[in-house]
Design an enzyme around this catalytic site. Sequence first.
Site, short mmCIF file in Angstrom:
data_model
loop_
_atom_site.label_atom_id
_atom_site.label_comp_id
_atom_site.label_asym_id
_atom_site.label_seq_id
_atom_site.Cartn_x
_atom_site.Cartn_y
_atom_site.Cartn_z
N LYS A 124 0.83 -1.21 0.00
CA LYS A 124 0.00 0.00 0.00
C LYS A 124 0.86 1.26 0.00
O LYS A 124 0.58 2.24 -0.71
CB LYS A 124 -0.91 0.01 1.23
CG LYS A 124 -1.98 -1.06 1.24
CD LYS A 124 -3.07 -0.78 0.23
CE LYS A 124 -4.19 -1.81 0.33
NZ LYS A 124 -5.24 -1.58 -0.70
N LYS A 239 -5.03 -11.78 -8.37
CA LYS A 239 -5.94 -12.68 -7.68
C LYS A 239 -7.39 -12.31 -8.01
O LYS A 239 -7.73 -11.14 -8.15
CB LYS A 239 -5.71 -12.58 -6.17
CG LYS A 239 -6.35 -13.68 -5.36
CD LYS A 239 -5.80 -13.72 -3.94
CE LYS A 239 -6.29 -12.56 -3.12
NZ LYS A 239 -6.02 -12.77 -1.68
N LYS A 242 -13.53 -9.51 -5.56
CA LYS A 242 -14.78 -8.78 -5.77
C LYS A 242 -14.55 -7.28 -5.89
O LYS A 242 -15.44 -6.56 -6.33
CB LYS A 242 -15.76 -9.07 -4.62
CG LYS A 242 -16.32 -10.48 -4.65
CD LYS A 242 -17.54 -10.63 -3.76
CE LYS A 242 -18.75 -9.93 -4.35
NZ LYS A 242 -19.96 -10.17 -3.57
#
Length: 374
Positions: A124, A239, A242
């Site tokens: 991040k 990966k 959603k």
Amino acid sequence: MAAIKRVFSGIQPTGVPQLGNYLGCIRNWVSLQKDEDRNKATKTSRELFYSIVDLHSLTVPRDPESLRRNTVEAAAALVACGIDPAHSVLFRQSAVPAHSQLSWVLACITPVGWLNRMTQWKSKLQQQHTKKQQQQHGAAGGHGGLVADNGINMPNVGSAAAKNLLTGLFTYPVLMAADVLLYNATHVPVGEDQVQHMEFTRDLAMHFNKQYKRRVFVMPEIMMSATMRIMSLQDPQRKMSKSDPAELSRITLTDTDDQIRLKIKKASTDSIREISYDPELRPGVSNLLAIYAGLKDIHPTAAAQSMASFNNRQLKEAVAEAVVSGLSPIRQEIVRLLGDQGYIEKILCENEAKARDVAQANWKIIAECVGIEA
């Protein structure tokens, strides 16, 4: 591996899970439940705690109503997939206050350097660092690529790159450790991307025991998922998730048969003839083989051998039929359960009482150890 006495695992409430969640996590939970049935026959004890970790979901701003709805959908999906509340303790993390209480106690003994080394946090930070460099580069009117970071000026928690990141992203490994240690779990099923967090949990447990000179926490063992990581259907280097804005990148457990076939049909492959399993050279084809293998309980290489003479169209057709066959009964059960949300709430409330009993008993020991009231 030592005898499995108590298992803890959690899943974020993102609504109805996607196929990667099902193959990489939920099916493993159900399998452990079946093992527990066999243990009862031999009179050996095992406890299974499966949590919908809604506190973790707050590391990203959420709409309250969406979060509540997603939590109910996640619970319904877990039951539809085979999680039996009579055999497993299925509960909402936030319904057990001791998770937050222990998280604070552990945070107070956690060195900042431990958290700053966590891969997901560094990822991040690097994203923010790169974005800031690009903005500065653009403002300066440059035209070349960014200079590669030599590691000397890598961003950390005190850098400008961290300025706008939320504290929860930095400290959530502590809450994850608290989730596991609160129940004195002996085993934790995880995917490969969570191994570092489990190592952090073990380090923190040992650190606590040493600091307070008592063996309060057991050392939880890692149970690796046997299923290969399921990747995006559109970009097999990433990966399946959603959070991906591309609907065609994932299959959710409530997708219709036609939606599943369409998404598999449009999945990324390659132009190499015949079928082989090679995640590095053939990520798209290998991802489809991993999906097929996961649903058939075989290794992807065995799946590749059984379809070696297939072309891409035939491979996609076989994978689509395996997914449709595997998910159709689950989809129907999810729809049925969501039509009776009172039943889902009843399951959660009853199981949350069980979780609180275990958590509170352990929290009393922890609180007494550090000198506070339970």
